[in-house]
Design a protein around this motif. Sequence first.
Motif, PDB file in Angstrom:
ATOM      1  N   GLU A 187       0.849  -1.533  -0.159  1.00 27.22           N
ATOM      2  CA  GLU A 187       0.186  -0.102  -0.446  1.00 27.22           C
ATOM      3  C   GLU A 187       0.985   1.222  -0.162  1.00 27.22           C
ATOM      4  OE1 GLU A 187      -3.625   0.778   2.610  1.00 27.22           O
ATOM      5  OE2 GLU A 187      -4.106  -1.722   1.914  1.00 27.22           O
ATOM      6  N   GLU A 188       2.360   1.548   0.824  1.00 26.34           N
ATOM      7  CA  GLU A 188       2.197   2.041   1.141  1.00 26.34           C
ATOM      8  C   GLU A 188       3.429   2.495  -0.187  1.00 26.34           C
ATOM      9  OE1 GLU A 188       6.784   4.039   3.476  1.00 26.34           O
ATOM     10  OE2 GLU A 188       5.911   1.895   3.448  1.00 26.34           O
ATOM     11  N   TYR A 189       3.907   1.764  -1.335  1.00 32.35           N
ATOM     12  CA  TYR A 189       4.384   2.094  -2.801  1.00 32.35           C
ATOM     13  C   TYR A 189       3.468   2.033  -3.074  1.00 32.35           C
ATOM     14  CZ  TYR A 189       6.148   0.509  -7.441  1.00 32.35           C
ATOM     15  OH  TYR A 189       6.027   0.259  -8.517  1.00 32.35           O
ATOM     16  N   PHE A 190       2.237   1.641  -2.599  1.00 29.40           N
ATOM     17  CA  PHE A 190       0.981   2.224  -4.135  1.00 29.40           C
ATOM     18  C   PHE A 190       0.741   3.544  -4.539  1.00 29.40           C
ATOM     19  CE2 PHE A 190      -2.907   2.526  -5.231  1.00 29.40           C
ATOM     20  CZ  PHE A 190      -3.654   2.899  -6.670  1.00 29.40           C
ATOM     21  N   ARG A 191       0.575   3.787  -2.952  1.00 29.39           N
ATOM     22  CA  ARG A 191       0.310   5.286  -2.432  1.00 29.39           C
ATOM     23  C   ARG A 191       1.505   6.507  -3.071  1.00 29.39           C
ATOM     24  NH1 ARG A 191      -5.052   4.798  -0.202  1.00 29.39           N
ATOM     25  NH2 ARG A 191      -4.944   2.652   1.043  1.00 29.39           N
ATOM     26  N   SER A 192       2.372   6.182  -3.084  1.00 27.83           N
ATOM     27  CA  SER A 192       3.395   7.249  -2.912  1.00 27.83           C
ATOM     28  C   SER A 192       3.907   6.953  -4.276  1.00 27.83           C
ATOM     29  CB  SER A 192       4.485   7.373  -1.681  1.00 27.83           C
ATOM     30  OG  SER A 192       5.689   5.844  -2.235  1.00 27.83           O
ATOM     31  N   LYS A 193       4.529   5.718  -4.624  1.00 24.90           N
ATOM     32  CA  LYS A 193       5.616   6.037  -6.105  1.00 24.90           C
ATOM     33  C   LYS A 193       4.042   5.825  -7.373  1.00 24.90           C
ATOM     34  CE  LYS A 193       9.289   5.604  -4.398  1.00 24.90           C
ATOM     35  NZ  LYS A 193      10.379   6.984  -4.230  1.00 24.90           N
ATOM     36  N   ILE A 194       2.918   5.296  -7.182  1.00 24.79           N
ATOM     37  CA  ILE A 194       2.295   4.897  -8.698  1.00 24.79           C
ATOM     38  C   ILE A 194       1.659   6.134  -8.046  1.00 24.79           C
ATOM     39  CG2 ILE A 194       0.899   3.466  -9.762  1.00 24.79           C
ATOM     40  CD1 ILE A 194       1.288   1.289  -8.188  1.00 24.79           C
ATOM     41  N   VAL A 195       0.180   6.491  -7.150  1.00 21.64           N
ATOM     42  CA  VAL A 195      -0.670   6.892  -7.531  1.00 21.64           C
ATOM     43  C   VAL A 195      -0.201   8.913  -7.000  1.00 21.64           C
ATOM     44  CG1 VAL A 195      -2.841   8.201  -6.074  1.00 21.64           C
ATOM     45  CG2 VAL A 195      -2.251   5.650  -6.730  1.00 21.64           C
ATOM     46  N   GLY A 196       1.086   8.814  -5.984  1.00 20.50           N
ATOM     47  CA  GLY A 196       1.444  10.022  -5.540  1.00 20.50           C
ATOM     48  C   GLY A 196       2.555  10.985  -6.319  1.00 20.50           C
ATOM     49  N   ASN A 197       3.404  10.136  -7.254  1.00 22.11           N
ATOM     50  CA  ASN A 197       4.545  10.094  -8.163  1.00 22.11           C
ATOM     51  C   ASN A 197       3.586  10.797  -9.822  1.00 22.11           C
ATOM     52  OD1 ASN A 197       5.772   9.812 -10.696  1.00 22.11           O
ATOM     53  ND2 ASN A 197       6.827   9.909  -9.556  1.00 22.11           N
ATOM     54  N   ARG A 220       0.633  12.507  -9.885  1.00 20.10           N
ATOM     55  CA  ARG A 220      -0.063  13.530  -9.263  1.00 20.10           C
ATOM     56  C   ARG A 220       0.789  14.719  -9.571  1.00 20.10           C
ATOM     57  NH1 ARG A 220      -4.218  10.905  -4.412  1.00 20.10           N
ATOM     58  NH2 ARG A 220      -5.916  10.774  -5.884  1.00 20.10           N
ATOM     59  N   ASP A 221       2.184  14.440  -8.943  1.00 18.90           N
ATOM     60  CA  ASP A 221       2.681  15.192  -8.971  1.00 18.90           C
ATOM     61  C   ASP A 221       3.885  15.622 -10.518  1.00 18.90           C
ATOM     62  OD1 ASP A 221       3.473  15.345  -6.723  1.00 18.90           O
ATOM     63  OD2 ASP A 221       5.053  13.881  -6.487  1.00 18.90           O
ATOM     64  N   ASN A 222       3.110  15.221 -11.791  1.00 21.52           N
ATOM     65  CA  ASN A 222       3.264  14.671 -12.977  1.00 21.52           C
ATOM     66  C   ASN A 222       2.032  15.522 -14.178  1.00 21.52           C
ATOM     67  OD1 ASN A 222       6.374  13.397 -14.183  1.00 21.52           O
ATOM     68  ND2 ASN A 222       5.236  12.232 -12.673  1.00 21.52           N
ATOM     69  N   GLY A 223       1.058  15.636 -12.952  1.00 13.58           N
ATOM     70  CA  GLY A 223      -0.219  16.528 -13.557  1.00 13.58           C
ATOM     71  C   GLY A 223      -1.921  15.888 -13.483  1.00 13.58           C
ATOM     72  N   ILE A 224      -1.222  15.072 -13.444  1.00 12.75           N
ATOM     73  CA  ILE A 224      -2.357  13.322 -14.110  1.00 12.75           C
ATOM     74  C   ILE A 224      -3.251  13.689 -13.220  1.00 12.75           C
ATOM     75  CG2 ILE A 224      -2.679  11.005 -14.070  1.00 12.75           C
ATOM     76  CD1 ILE A 224      -0.602  11.801 -16.293  1.00 12.75           C
ATOM     77  N   LEU A 225      -4.653  13.932 -13.575  1.00  6.94           N
ATOM     78  CA  LEU A 225      -5.684  14.182 -12.527  1.00  6.94           C
ATOM     79  C   LEU A 225      -5.881  12.823 -11.519  1.00  6.94           C
ATOM     80  CD1 LEU A 225      -7.779  16.761 -14.078  1.00  6.94           C
ATOM     81  CD2 LEU A 225      -5.490  17.084 -12.723  1.00  6.94           C
ATOM     82  N   ILE A 226      -6.470  12.186 -10.428  1.00  7.96           N
ATOM     83  CA  ILE A 226      -6.175  11.309 -10.105  1.00  7.96           C
ATOM     84  C   ILE A 226      -7.511  11.507  -8.864  1.00  7.96           C
ATOM     85  CG2 ILE A 226      -6.322   8.734  -8.810  1.00  7.96           C
ATOM     86  CD1 ILE A 226      -3.182   9.059 -10.770  1.00  7.96           C
ATOM     87  N   SER A 227      -8.890  10.657  -9.243  1.00  7.24           N
ATOM     88  CA  SER A 227      -9.784  11.538  -8.481  1.00  7.24           C
ATOM     89  C   SER A 227      -9.638  10.121  -7.008  1.00  7.24           C
ATOM     90  CB  SER A 227     -11.161  11.607  -8.452  1.00  7.24           C
ATOM     91  OG  SER A 227     -11.984  12.304  -6.876  1.00  7.24           O
TER      92      SER A 227
END
Length: 377
Positions: A293-303, A305-312
């Motif tokens: 979960e930690e990897y998924f939230r930070s490295k996938i979703v978080g990263n 979003r940092d690249n400008g992808i809109l994810i709700s």
Amino acid sequence: MITAFADESGNNSFKFDSQGSHFIVATVICNSEKVQDLEKQVDIIRQNHNFQTGEIKSSGVAGNHKRRLNILNDIVNLDISVYAVIVDKRELKGQGFNYKKSFYKYLNNLLYKELFRTFPQLDLFVDEHGGNDYMLEFKKYVYKNHQKNLFSGSQFGIQNSKQSNLIQIADFVAGTIAYIYDETKKSEYSEEFKTVLKPIVSDFNFFPKEYNFKEFNESNTDEFYSPLIAEVSILRINNFIEKEVGNDQQKIDQINFLKLLLLFQRVYYKSRYISTKEIFNHLSQSRESKLSEEYFRSKIVGNLRDNGILISSSPKGYKIPTTEKDLYSFIKHGNRIILPMLNRINEMHKAIMLASGNKLDLLANEEFKELKKIINN
């Protein structure tokens, strides 16, 4: 008012060489007032082609292609049209769909949305007979999810194929479409089958398909849908997928995650979230080790979003934002976390400054420059 009779061809197996490459659901559509006359006309077809009192089934004709053509030539003279959803299972492989539950869930959402989006007033009948595995699951799904206020006037019913000639025609058409597209059934007759069926085909809807905003826009059924928000979201995702190369595990996971969001956005008839558990089930199939979960939230979703992808996101899971509500859901979620955390940091900062006579400033470190600005403001 129209009536449709649906049947399937194929299965959930991902052994493509032996069990088939495609799953097909064909619907035979007609004016509701003509159902009785059509049933009688199909009786004549049965007698003319020596089915006697037995059912007209595609499996009964199997590889006898000349006999199939003769039967099709009579079927296309009926006052009916054919609409089919054709799923290439090979394109779903590696994303968790080899689990029967996931496969049927995807198809249930897909078929339900496509049928009632294309035909908002529809009496739909499916076969309850014996081994009609998928249709029995679809029946349960519709009884659970069908909302008349969304699809005005729509009905859903069950009939035994032995009692409905038109369900038998749906079976025969679905089986014939398999002989056109399924890699294990294609032959020199495939193009001829396609040509004969053409006059009564209203549409063949293929999945998965290339995802672009125009198709996304046309497939919408959510009353709160915002074309502006959807277009921004889709363009950014497509640009990321086209630009990035999956040359490391993180990038592969990000691309697969975005493709999964696109895939499910296409099949839900309303703007819905995909649970973290369901996402993990799919993404873990293409990895040597399971996601954390930690990897998924930070490295996938978080990263992303940092690249400008809109994810709700919400407690229900994740989705591509297509409504204002989706965006507010994400902001509210962040607001519940960020403001209390900032307040706690501020209280700690003030307490230590007071106790140290302003000598120990926890936020003086260059690393916390932006954080100090926010708190001071």
